[in-house]
Design a protein around this motif. Sequence first.
Motif, mmCIF file in Angstrom:
data_model
loop_
_atom_site.group_PDB
_atom_site.id
_atom_site.type_symbol
_atom_site.label_atom_id
_atom_site.label_comp_id
_atom_site.label_asym_id
_atom_site.label_seq_id
_atom_site.Cartn_x
_atom_site.Cartn_y
_atom_site.Cartn_z
ATOM 1 N N PHE A 57 -3.421 10.060 2.367
ATOM 2 C CA PHE A 57 -2.323 9.218 2.849
ATOM 3 C C PHE A 57 -2.639 8.691 4.245
ATOM 4 O O PHE A 57 -3.148 9.433 5.093
ATOM 5 C CB PHE A 57 -1.021 10.025 2.921
ATOM 6 N N GLU A 58 -2.342 7.421 4.462
ATOM 7 C CA GLU A 58 -2.325 6.877 5.819
ATOM 8 C C GLU A 58 -0.855 6.807 6.217
ATOM 9 O O GLU A 58 -0.112 5.971 5.698
ATOM 10 C CB GLU A 58 -2.973 5.503 5.892
ATOM 11 N N LYS A 59 -0.487 7.707 7.112
ATOM 12 C CA LYS A 59 0.939 7.954 7.390
ATOM 13 C C LYS A 59 1.570 8.384 6.067
ATOM 14 O O LYS A 59 1.224 9.405 5.534
ATOM 15 C CB LYS A 59 1.585 6.745 8.039
ATOM 16 N N GLU A 60 2.480 7.598 5.516
ATOM 17 C CA GLU A 60 3.080 7.990 4.227
ATOM 18 C C GLU A 60 2.608 7.117 3.069
ATOM 19 O O GLU A 60 3.143 7.203 1.963
ATOM 20 C CB GLU A 60 4.609 7.925 4.332
ATOM 21 N N ILE A 61 1.585 6.304 3.318
ATOM 22 C CA ILE A 61 1.093 5.391 2.280
ATOM 23 C C ILE A 61 -0.045 6.061 1.503
ATOM 24 O O ILE A 61 -1.065 6.428 2.096
ATOM 25 C CB ILE A 61 0.582 4.077 2.900
ATOM 26 N N PRO A 62 0.093 6.260 0.178
ATOM 27 C CA PRO A 62 -1.005 6.822 -0.614
ATOM 28 C C PRO A 62 -2.130 5.815 -0.760
ATOM 29 O O PRO A 62 -1.894 4.677 -1.171
ATOM 30 C CB PRO A 62 -0.348 7.131 -1.967
ATOM 31 N N VAL A 63 -3.356 6.220 -0.405
ATOM 32 C CA VAL A 63 -4.461 5.254 -0.375
ATOM 33 C C VAL A 63 -5.677 5.671 -1.205
ATOM 34 O O VAL A 63 -6.543 4.842 -1.483
ATOM 35 C CB VAL A 63 -4.905 4.982 1.078
#
Length: 212
Positions: free
Chosen positions: A120-126
């Motif tokens: 995750f980048e912050k709360e974004i699943p990547v």
Amino acid sequence: VGLGIKEPIDERIIDIILNKIEANQVKRFFIQIHPEVYSDQLKRLLVLHDFYHYNNWVRLLRDNSPAEKSKTNLLIRKISKSDSSYFGKIVVEAFNWPSELADWIAAPVGRKNWYHYMAFEKEIPVATAAFYHSGEYAWFDFAATHPDYRGKGAQSSLLSQRIEECRKLGVKVIIVETAEQTAEKESPSYKNVLKSDFKEAYKRPNYIFVKK
């Protein structure tokens, strides 16, 4: 998968496959050949039925020695069923697969012996990765990074995380596969697993059939 191991690949086997493919209106698919059964005779049989060699996948192995720590600003965590839709979506987008496959890819999340992770980048699943555990063995797969977030160290960190989890589970042999690195086509995944001390075991040729 596994064709030729239990019984020879002959005209009857090829006909069974092609009839099933025709019944399900599939236009493009692979037959994967194990090197133990790969021969000139088999090559001729496949070409005769409109298959051609597309590429090779490489099977690699490693022991349970500690993984080298990887640096990334991404957060790596094990996921549950609630995150499974994100997992499937990232995989199909990363590999440019049909969106219909997303639910199938997401289905094992939360099942027995399956371990799924996302970066995750912050709360974004990547990025995604998973492994299946069976006794002293583990099989790694579904390593994918969204095209917009490549080059941030996600897969190196996901490899380290899974290797350490396998060590806790008592796994002694870890298995992974990826596309072959060639002069014509780069394979970042191949480079990543070599850096994580995986050793090449064998190459498995993929023969593709495209309906005319």
